[in-house]
Design an enzyme around this catalytic site. Structure first.
Site, PDB file in Angstrom:
ATOM      1  N   GLY A  66     -17.881 -10.143   5.562  1.00  0.00           N
ATOM      2  CA  GLY A  66     -16.626  -9.639   5.037  1.00  0.00           C
ATOM      3  C   GLY A  66     -16.598  -8.673   3.839  1.00  0.00           C
ATOM      4  N   LEU A  67     -17.796  -8.520   3.140  1.00  0.00           N
ATOM      5  CA  LEU A  67     -17.961  -7.511   2.104  1.00  0.00           C
ATOM      6  C   LEU A  67     -18.287  -6.318   2.452  1.00  0.00           C
ATOM      7  CD1 LEU A  67     -19.183  -9.789  -0.882  1.00  0.00           C
ATOM      8  CD2 LEU A  67     -17.000  -9.438   0.032  1.00  0.00           C
ATOM      9  N   GLY A  68     -18.484  -6.022   3.851  1.00  0.00           N
ATOM     10  CA  GLY A  68     -18.762  -4.615   4.343  1.00  0.00           C
ATOM     11  C   GLY A  68     -17.493  -3.825   4.397  1.00  0.00           C
ATOM     12  N   GLN A  69     -17.646  -2.595   4.988  1.00  0.00           N
ATOM     13  CA  GLN A  69     -16.643  -1.557   5.033  1.00  0.00           C
ATOM     14  C   GLN A  69     -15.238  -2.155   5.376  1.00  0.00           C
ATOM     15  OE1 GLN A  69     -16.755   1.632   7.687  1.00  0.00           O
ATOM     16  NE2 GLN A  69     -15.615   2.849   6.637  1.00  0.00           N
ATOM     17  N   ASP A  91     -19.478 -13.885   3.286  1.00  0.00           N
ATOM     18  CA  ASP A  91     -20.835 -12.860   3.320  1.00  0.00           C
ATOM     19  C   ASP A  91     -21.850 -13.775   2.630  1.00  0.00           C
ATOM     20  OD1 ASP A  91     -22.257 -10.534   3.257  1.00  0.00           O
ATOM     21  OD2 ASP A  91     -20.505  -9.334   3.456  1.00  0.00           O
ATOM     22  N   TYR A 198     -29.032  -0.591  16.932  1.00  0.00           N
ATOM     23  CA  TYR A 198     -27.609  -0.860  16.727  1.00  0.00           C
ATOM     24  C   TYR A 198     -26.786  -0.823  17.968  1.00  0.00           C
ATOM     25  CZ  TYR A 198     -22.823  -0.162  14.800  1.00  0.00           C
ATOM     26  OH  TYR A 198     -21.617  -0.492  14.207  1.00  0.00           O
TER      27      TYR A 198
END
Length: 378
Positions: A66-69, A91, A198
């Protein structure tokens, strides 16, 4: 049946593959991953109505990574609709104070199956948004870690979503396509064959989710995001990150060095459109979905085109080009445009931001952010 009222069931039900019909198959699955599915799948014994008037309990949402972009903004949008306590952000990093104060936050490692299970059960989670992943360029620098997070972590959330009858959202990406894919535009269904870990992990996720949906009734949903442009989170190692960094550079030094060629065209999207698409997609009744994985599009531009649009507001911006071989090779294998006609037809997707609107909004937001933080603005 009443006129004007349509009764529908998940696709798996139409195939005779509802959970109640697959218990014998579930008994034969590997012990840890799927051993408890037969006890957990009662939701699929009921029919689902397309009627939007049927009152339903608000979802309880867990967001991983949740602390990504994307996580913080999506949590805010969902909390505005369903209440601050209905959405749990998670996160493995310590959140900033404003994130911690905005609503529930917990530590969650997607590789820790037992702890994830406890979070889902103890908080009565009904929607799981799985954002934990290593992005394209970072993943190529550490393939073993990317495989662990992007594939093993995915398997954990797939198992838990099916065990607990969750609505599961897993994003995919332009990186799920490869050099043999149609590029202009790339349709929803085509040859993919990506050449990054990825992209490979995202195709794996698309196919696993669709398999579990069709065979066992998992409510799996996936959107292929284009490059997402936002102001609040620093670039995180993606191939499209230049389209974020260029705004910060334009308002700080007035100079941006781009790691892609000036003519490298890629699909892009403002983050507010990305969040809105995700929420609208998650809210769509299953009977409206002809697919489980959709492209979504907004605009497509090159580094030179976005630089020219910025110069309409900041004529002094200088851009030099120093292509990075890894990121350029990745970008050259990706689509230049998405065909998102199925999303527009099935659940009414339509973007709000084009290039002109995006540039105006990003310059305003970056300028405000730098001013608040005490940095000079050129």
């Amino acid at each position: 049946m009443q006129p004007g009222f349509q009764l529908c069931m998940p696709t798996a039900a139409l195939l005779g593959l509802l959970c109640r019909g697959c218990l014998s198959r579930a008994q034969n699955r590997p012990s840890r991953s799927f051993s408890s599915w037969p006890r957990r799948m009662s939701r699929w014994n009921s029919q689902e109505s397309c009627s939007t008037d049927t009152p339903q309990e608000n979802p309880r949402v867990l967001i991983t990574g949740g602390l990504g972009q994307l996580g913080v903004g999506l949590a805010q949008m969902l909390r505005n609709q369903y209440g601050p306590e209905s959405v749990i952000l998670s996160d493995i990093k310590k959140p900033p104070s404003h994130v911690y104060a905005s609503g529930p936050f917990v530590y969650a490692d997607v590789l820790d199956y037992k702890h994830l299970r406890e979070l889902i059960v103890n908080n009565r989670i009904t929607w799981l948004v799985h954002y934990s992943a290593l992005l394209s360029a970072v993943g190529e620098a550490n393939v073993a870690l990317a495989r662990k997070i992007n594939i093993t972590g995915l398997h954990n959330v797939l198992d838990l979503a099916l065990e607990n009858c969750l609505r599961l959202f897993v994003p995919s990406t332009i990186g799920a396509f490869g050099p043999s894919s149609p590029r202009d535009p790339a349709p929803d269904l085509c040859v993919q064959r990506p050449r990054t870990i990825y992209g490979v992990s995202k195709v794996h996720g698309e196919l696993m989710g669709e398999y579990l949906h069709h065979k066992y009734g998992l409510d799996f949903r996936c959107l292929r995001y284009p490059g997402v442009i936002s102001v609040n989170t620093p670039p995180g190692g993606g191939t499209t990150d230049y389209a974020v960094q260029i705004f910060h550079d334009a308002l700080s030094t007035g100079h941006h060095e781009c790691y892609l060629r000036p003519d490298t065209r890629l699909p892009m999207m403002h983050i507010s459109d990305c969040h809105r698409a995700t929420v609208e997609f998650m809210q769509t009744p299953e009977c409206q979905l002809s697919l489980r994985t959709y492209n979504i599009a907004a605009m497509s531009f090159t580094p030179e085109e976005v630089a020219q649009e910025i110069r309409k507001h900041l004529p002094h911006l200088k851009v030099t080009y120093n292509p990075d071989s890894v990121r350029q090779t990745i970008a050259d294998s990706w689509p230049v445009r998405f065909d998102d006609s199925n999303a527009r037809r099935d659940w009414g997707w339509a973007p709000a931001f084009g290039l002109e609107e995006l540039v105006k909004d990003m310059l305003r937001c970056v300028r405000d952010k730098r001013t608040r933080e005490g940095f000079p603005v050129s």
